[in-house]
Scaffold this active site. Sequence first.
Site: not given
Ligand code: VGL
Length: 202
Positions: A12, A110, A155
């Site tokens: 991410d 995702k 994540c």
């Molecule tokens: C994430 C919170 C919500 C992350 C993704 O990538 O850690 N955290 N969505």
Amino acid sequence: MRPADEALIVIDVQNDFCPGGALAVEGGDQIIPQINAMLPEFAVRVLTQDWHPVGHSSFASTHAGSAPFGTTELPYGTQVLWPDHCVQGTGGAAFHADLHTDLGDVVIRKGFRPEIDSYSAFFENDHETPTGLDGYLAERGVKKLTLVGLATDFCVYYSAVDAASLGYDVTVLQSACRAIDLDGSLATAREAMQAAGVRLEG
Ligand code: VGL
Ligand code: ZN
């Protein structure tokens, strides 16, 4: 070059998790040069992308009277509520422009189901809906994973623990990760990763 059975999983590294983004992680962009330097060393390179539809169940804005960083109960358990982030097709959901995405072999998206969040690159937050990543890695003969990216305590953490429970040898390279650290979540994540047999490096 690392052995053929080792993969780098880049979690991410998207604009919304970098400074100026909707769910900015402090220093989130600082890890990019290190990740770019690592990518060519790995035989298998996976990038993940948080990818939510408008009105996603993890957004505080979807739940009347709720504020970001609170929680709500969803059918699969307690869910942290986030500011709207990584909405499909928006600039915030795009990878940071400095990340060498061309070097990635595959992108796993995702969190695209409206009713389930997905922190882990392997299973959504119901802990049973697979993303397909385990099958991809198995078919490529991968046994050992190095995880980097955002955020260490969400994540990256969930991905690391799931990977360990699936039988992978897992290392989290902490210098190439940054955390949200919501109410001590980084300490909790570190302890849980160590308890799951994840190697915390750097
Ligand atoms: C994430 C919170 C919500 C992350 C993704 O990538 O850690 N955290 N969505
Ligand atoms: Zn998300």
